[in-house]
Design an enzyme around this catalytic site. Structure first.
Site, PDB file in Angstrom:
ATOM      1  CB  VAL A  15     -43.689  48.424  78.103  1.00 18.61           C
ATOM      2  CG1 VAL A  15     -44.826  48.480  77.411  1.00 18.61           C
ATOM      3  CG2 VAL A  15     -44.179  47.974  79.647  1.00 18.61           C
ATOM      4  CG  ASN A  46     -39.967  38.491  76.081  1.00 20.41           C
ATOM      5  OD1 ASN A  46     -40.965  39.141  76.727  1.00 20.41           O
ATOM      6  ND2 ASN A  46     -39.487  39.061  75.125  1.00 20.41           N
ATOM      7  CG  ASN A 187     -29.888  36.125  66.934  1.00 18.72           C
ATOM      8  OD1 ASN A 187     -28.639  36.522  66.884  1.00 18.72           O
ATOM      9  ND2 ASN A 187     -30.505  36.847  67.096  1.00 18.72           N
ATOM     10  N   GLY A 228     -33.227  26.383  61.716  1.00 17.35           N
ATOM     11  CA  GLY A 228     -33.019  25.565  63.116  1.00 17.35           C
ATOM     12  C   GLY A 228     -31.834  25.895  63.951  1.00 17.35           C
ATOM     13  N   GLY A 254     -36.733  33.774  70.143  1.00 15.49           N
ATOM     14  CA  GLY A 254     -35.333  33.475  70.736  1.00 15.49           C
ATOM     15  C   GLY A 254     -35.643  33.139  72.235  1.00 15.49           C
ATOM     16  CG  ASP A 255     -36.794  36.529  74.388  1.00 15.40           C
ATOM     17  OD1 ASP A 255     -35.275  36.496  74.327  1.00 15.40           O
ATOM     18  OD2 ASP A 255     -37.126  37.501  74.148  1.00 15.40           O
ATOM     19  N   GLY A 290     -47.195  38.894  68.724  1.00 14.99           N
ATOM     20  CA  GLY A 290     -46.366  39.723  70.036  1.00 14.99           C
ATOM     21  C   GLY A 290     -45.674  38.891  70.517  1.00 14.99           C
TER      22      GLY A 290
HETATM   23  O1  RIB Z   1     -36.382  39.435  72.345  1.00 15.22           O
HETATM   24  C1  RIB Z   1     -37.512  40.119  72.026  1.00 15.22           C
HETATM   25  C2  RIB Z   1     -37.399  41.320  73.053  1.00 15.22           C
HETATM   26  O2  RIB Z   1     -36.151  42.100  72.790  1.00 15.22           O
HETATM   27  C3  RIB Z   1     -38.311  42.341  73.268  1.00 15.22           C
HETATM   28  O3  RIB Z   1     -39.794  41.811  74.103  1.00 15.22           O
HETATM   29  C4  RIB Z   1     -37.957  43.663  73.437  1.00 15.22           C
HETATM   30  O4  RIB Z   1     -38.514  44.217  74.672  1.00 15.22           O
HETATM   31  C5  RIB Z   1     -36.416  43.346  73.572  1.00 15.22           C
HETATM   32  O5  RIB Z   1     -35.999  43.114  74.704  1.00 15.22           O
END
Ligand code: RIB
Length: 309
Positions: A15, A46, A187, A228, A254-255, A290
């Site tokens: 969270v 994510n 990254n 990039g 990144g996610d 967010g």
């Molecule tokens: O990459 C972002 C994430 O890194 C966040 O959501 C946080 O929970 C950490 O895991």
């Protein structure tokens, strides 16, 4: 393109407690925050949500605590349409949490308390291997025990399942045990931690990626934020150009890149097409506040993409 791609994520769920600040506090200093945002995060969750919003069928293998956040996380993932049959709450354990600061340029600084994520063990992965073997791609990050990451890579490799490792948060790794991944996607700072050299430009990234190939990795993509991404393999290195956007919160970009890239590839798209699309998907996430709340669904993404052609 036939059935929906199947993505399995073996990873973390946190969270996120995000505070927006004018500037980061110095050590020992107290500053006022502008705003606070509570949301679902964790690199694994994510990436699972990004893949799901891009229309993949997504299975998540994770551990949460038995505090307020654990059941809420499971309900949230279910509501997103992620298969949570293998997300379990562990008694007497806290969920993973991440206090996050975001400054006025959209840059973030993240502290992760792993909690229950640290209890996802190799034997737990073995127990769900039947479900994992149905996946087109398995995605991993480093917010669960390293031994579980290594074990899952070996399992994926032994069954010929495409495997993507996002080595985040950055830490030194046993390269011999991650050599089986199809894609290593760090990254800049994560590439530095693994490659042992500074990565501040696409030239540095190329040198670092080539070094990693020499040490046994198959394909490396280094994401470079507003510069990039760089992709490297036996066919050489190439820069994937960035999409210029007005970033307000880079958390989770990144996610967004990893979850969408895995989906685009599993749809049967070429690597170049998948990279270009993932790069736009990630850039667009930085224009919204967010982590998961900033990820577009597929229809909205395709509309944005069309607008930019
Ligand atoms: O990459 C972002 C994430 O890194 C966040 O959501 C946080 O929970 C950490 O895991």
């Amino acid at each position: 393109m036939g059935r929906s791609p199947r993505i399995a994520v073996v990873g973390s769920a946190n969270v996120d407690l995000t505070t927006f600040v004018h500037r980061f506090p110095k050590p020992g200093e107290t500053v006022f925050g502008k705003e606070f945002h509570l949301g679902f995060g964790g690199k694994g969750a994510n990436q699972a949500v990004a893949a799901r919003r891009c229309n993949a069928d997504v299975l998540m293998v994770a551990r949460v605590g038995d505090d307020l956040f654990g059941p809420a996380t499971i309900e949230h993932l279910k509501a997103e349409g992620v298969d949570t049959a293998h997300v379990q709450a562990i008694p007497n354990t806290s969920s993973g949490v991440a206090p996050i600061l975001v400054d006025e340029t959209g840059q973030n600084s993240i502290l992760v308390v792993k909690g229950a994520n640290d209890l996802l063990m190799p034997a737990d992965v073995d127990l769900v291997s039947g479900a994992l073997f149905q996946a087109d791609c398995i995605i991993l990050q480093l917010e669960i025990p390293l031994e579980t990451v290594y074990h899952t890579i070996e399992l994926a490799q032994s069954h010929g399942i495409r495997c993507i490792l996002n080595p985040a948060p950055g830490q030194p790794l046993d390269l011999t045990r991650i050599a089986g991944v199809d894609y290593l996607i760090p990254n800049e700072s994560e590439a530095e931690a693994i490659g042992g050299m500074a990565v501040q430009s696409s030239k540095d990234a190329a040198a670092c990626a080539v070094g990693l190939l020499d040490r046994g990795l198959q394909r490396v993509v280094i994401t470079l934020g507003s510069q990039g991404a760089l992709v490297a393999g036996t066919d050489g290195t190439r820069v994937v150009p960035p999409f210029p956007v007005e970033a307000i919160d880079t958390t989770g970009a990144g996610d967004a890149f990893i979850g969408s890239f895995a989906t685009f590839l599993a749809e049967g798209r070429s690597e170049g097409d998948a990279l270009e699309r993932a790069s736009l998907y990630a850039a667009l996430s930085t224009t919204r506040i967010g982590t998961q709340t900033s990820f577009l669904d597929r229809a909205a993404f395709e509309k944005e993409r069309e607008r930019r052609q």
